[in-house]
Motif scaffolding. Structure first.
Motif, PDB file in Angstrom:
ATOM      1  N   LEU A  32      31.533  -8.968   1.222  1.00  0.00           N
ATOM      2  CA  LEU A  32      32.337  -8.442   2.325  1.00  0.00           C
ATOM      3  C   LEU A  32      33.016  -9.575   3.092  1.00  0.00           C
ATOM      4  CD1 LEU A  32      33.296  -6.094   4.118  1.00  0.00           C
ATOM      5  CD2 LEU A  32      31.199  -6.408   5.447  1.00  0.00           C
ATOM      6  N   ILE A  33      32.249 -10.596   3.416  1.00  0.00           N
ATOM      7  CA  ILE A  33      32.802 -11.716   4.193  1.00  0.00           C
ATOM      8  C   ILE A  33      33.915 -12.403   3.420  1.00  0.00           C
ATOM      9  CG2 ILE A  33      32.261 -13.988   5.164  1.00  0.00           C
ATOM     10  CD1 ILE A  33      29.428 -12.805   5.790  1.00  0.00           C
ATOM     11  N   LEU A  34      33.657 -12.740   2.159  1.00  0.00           N
ATOM     12  CA  LEU A  34      34.678 -13.395   1.348  1.00  0.00           C
ATOM     13  C   LEU A  34      35.877 -12.478   1.118  1.00  0.00           C
ATOM     14  CD1 LEU A  34      35.360 -16.029  -0.017  1.00  0.00           C
ATOM     15  CD2 LEU A  34      34.170 -15.225  -2.050  1.00  0.00           C
ATOM     16  N   GLY A  35      35.631 -11.180   0.938  1.00  0.00           N
ATOM     17  CA  GLY A  35      36.720 -10.221   0.766  1.00  0.00           C
ATOM     18  C   GLY A  35      37.622 -10.156   1.985  1.00  0.00           C
ATOM     19  N   ILE A  36      37.024 -10.168   3.162  1.00  0.00           N
ATOM     20  CA  ILE A  36      37.814 -10.134   4.402  1.00  0.00           C
ATOM     21  C   ILE A  36      38.618 -11.421   4.554  1.00  0.00           C
ATOM     22  CG2 ILE A  36      37.630 -10.168   6.928  1.00  0.00           C
ATOM     23  CD1 ILE A  36      35.269  -8.173   6.601  1.00  0.00           C
ATOM     24  N   ILE A  37      37.980 -12.550   4.262  1.00  0.00           N
ATOM     25  CA  ILE A  37      38.691 -13.836   4.370  1.00  0.00           C
ATOM     26  C   ILE A  37      39.869 -13.887   3.406  1.00  0.00           C
ATOM     27  CG2 ILE A  37      38.491 -16.325   3.955  1.00  0.00           C
ATOM     28  CD1 ILE A  37      35.558 -16.070   5.005  1.00  0.00           C
ATOM     29  N   LEU A  38      39.627 -13.559   2.136  1.00  0.00           N
ATOM     30  CA  LEU A  38      40.718 -13.606   1.148  1.00  0.00           C
ATOM     31  C   LEU A  38      41.805 -12.582   1.465  1.00  0.00           C
ATOM     32  CD1 LEU A  38      38.814 -14.191  -2.204  1.00  0.00           C
ATOM     33  CD2 LEU A  38      40.153 -15.828  -0.874  1.00  0.00           C
ATOM     34  N   GLY A  39      41.413 -11.415   1.968  1.00  0.00           N
ATOM     35  CA  GLY A  39      42.400 -10.413   2.352  1.00  0.00           C
ATOM     36  C   GLY A  39      43.282 -10.895   3.488  1.00  0.00           C
ATOM     37  N   ALA A  77      27.428  -2.643  -4.047  1.00  0.00           N
ATOM     38  CA  ALA A  77      26.173  -3.408  -4.112  1.00  0.00           C
ATOM     39  C   ALA A  77      25.628  -3.815  -2.746  1.00  0.00           C
ATOM     40  CB  ALA A  77      26.365  -4.651  -4.975  1.00  0.00           C
ATOM     41  N   LYS A  78      26.417  -3.648  -1.695  1.00  0.00           N
ATOM     42  CA  LYS A  78      26.004  -3.978  -0.325  1.00  0.00           C
ATOM     43  C   LYS A  78      25.573  -5.431  -0.164  1.00  0.00           C
ATOM     44  CE  LYS A  78      26.514   0.249   1.078  1.00  0.00           C
ATOM     45  NZ  LYS A  78      27.877   0.629   1.205  1.00  0.00           N
ATOM     46  N   GLN A  79      26.272  -6.348  -0.860  1.00  0.00           N
ATOM     47  CA  GLN A  79      25.989  -7.766  -0.685  1.00  0.00           C
ATOM     48  C   GLN A  79      26.960  -8.319   0.350  1.00  0.00           C
ATOM     49  OE1 GLN A  79      26.420  -9.032  -4.756  1.00  0.00           O
ATOM     50  NE2 GLN A  79      24.203  -8.978  -5.076  1.00  0.00           N
ATOM     51  N   ILE A  90      44.930 -11.083  -2.422  1.00  0.00           N
ATOM     52  CA  ILE A  90      44.725  -9.656  -2.147  1.00  0.00           C
ATOM     53  C   ILE A  90      43.963  -8.998  -3.295  1.00  0.00           C
ATOM     54  CG2 ILE A  90      45.900  -7.440  -1.832  1.00  0.00           C
ATOM     55  CD1 ILE A  90      48.010  -9.020  -0.169  1.00  0.00           C
ATOM     56  N   ALA A  91      44.288  -9.352  -4.532  1.00  0.00           N
ATOM     57  CA  ALA A  91      43.566  -8.790  -5.679  1.00  0.00           C
ATOM     58  C   ALA A  91      42.091  -9.178  -5.637  1.00  0.00           C
ATOM     59  CB  ALA A  91      44.200  -9.265  -6.982  1.00  0.00           C
ATOM     60  N   ALA A  92      41.799 -10.429  -5.350  1.00  0.00           N
ATOM     61  CA  ALA A  92      40.414 -10.879  -5.253  1.00  0.00           C
ATOM     62  C   ALA A  92      39.701 -10.184  -4.098  1.00  0.00           C
ATOM     63  CB  ALA A  92      40.361 -12.389  -5.080  1.00  0.00           C
ATOM     64  N   SER A  93      40.402 -10.005  -3.000  1.00  0.00           N
ATOM     65  CA  SER A  93      39.831  -9.337  -1.833  1.00  0.00           C
ATOM     66  C   SER A  93      39.421  -7.904  -2.139  1.00  0.00           C
ATOM     67  CB  SER A  93      40.846  -9.345  -0.681  1.00  0.00           C
ATOM     68  OG  SER A  93      40.393  -8.569   0.391  1.00  0.00           O
ATOM     69  N   VAL A  94      40.298  -7.181  -2.806  1.00  0.00           N
ATOM     70  CA  VAL A  94      39.992  -5.789  -3.155  1.00  0.00           C
ATOM     71  C   VAL A  94      38.767  -5.719  -4.067  1.00  0.00           C
ATOM     72  CG1 VAL A  94      40.859  -3.769  -4.409  1.00  0.00           C
ATOM     73  CG2 VAL A  94      42.334  -4.953  -2.795  1.00  0.00           C
ATOM     74  N   GLY A  95      38.690  -6.611  -5.046  1.00  0.00           N
ATOM     75  CA  GLY A  95      37.539  -6.641  -5.939  1.00  0.00           C
ATOM     76  C   GLY A  95      36.241  -6.940  -5.207  1.00  0.00           C
ATOM     77  N   LEU A  96      36.288  -7.893  -4.290  1.00  0.00           N
ATOM     78  CA  LEU A  96      35.080  -8.255  -3.541  1.00  0.00           C
ATOM     79  C   LEU A  96      34.652  -7.148  -2.586  1.00  0.00           C
ATOM     80  CD1 LEU A  96      35.959 -11.984  -2.915  1.00  0.00           C
ATOM     81  CD2 LEU A  96      33.959 -11.144  -4.163  1.00  0.00           C
TER      82      LEU A  96
END
Length: 104
Positions: free
Chosen positions: A80-87, A74-76, A61-67
């Motif tokens: 977003l994709i990795l953040g959603i997956i980790l979340g 930065a709109k990369q 969850i911490a990594a997801s929030v950061g991503l």
């Protein structure tokens, strides 16, 4: 825009590039330290047949929030994709933790 106008505008913003850079780097070091600690603590818990879902949920969850924050700034798309997956994985671990904790 002339050089003086650009300098005046930059001075008005009152943001320090070096401060922003140092803060960004410190967050990376914080995350690395947290990851190492969570790995060590998780390993010691696994050795004693204890659950680690709470640690896994915290890290994901911490990594997801950061991503997701990086994506917003930065709109990369990969952030977003990795953040959603980790979340999603983090929420899954949190659900497992609470199911075990409350004996369901």
């Amino acid at each position: 825009m002339k050089k003086d106008e650009i300098l005046a505008k930059a001075h008005e913003e009152k943001t320090d590039e070096m401060e922003n850079f140092v803060q960004d780097k410190s967050m990376k070091w914080i995350f690395m330290a947290m990851f190492i600690c969570l790995c060590v603590f998780s390993y010691t818990r696994l050795e004693r047949d204890m659950q680690i879902e709470d640690y896994a949920a915290t890290l994901n969850i911490a990594a997801s929030v950061g991503l997701i924050y990086r994506y917003v700034k930065a709109k990369q798309r990969q952030n977003l994709i990795l953040g959603i997956i980790l979340g999603t994985v983090g929420i899954g671990f949190a659900v497992l933790y609470f199911l075990k904790y409350f004996g369901a």
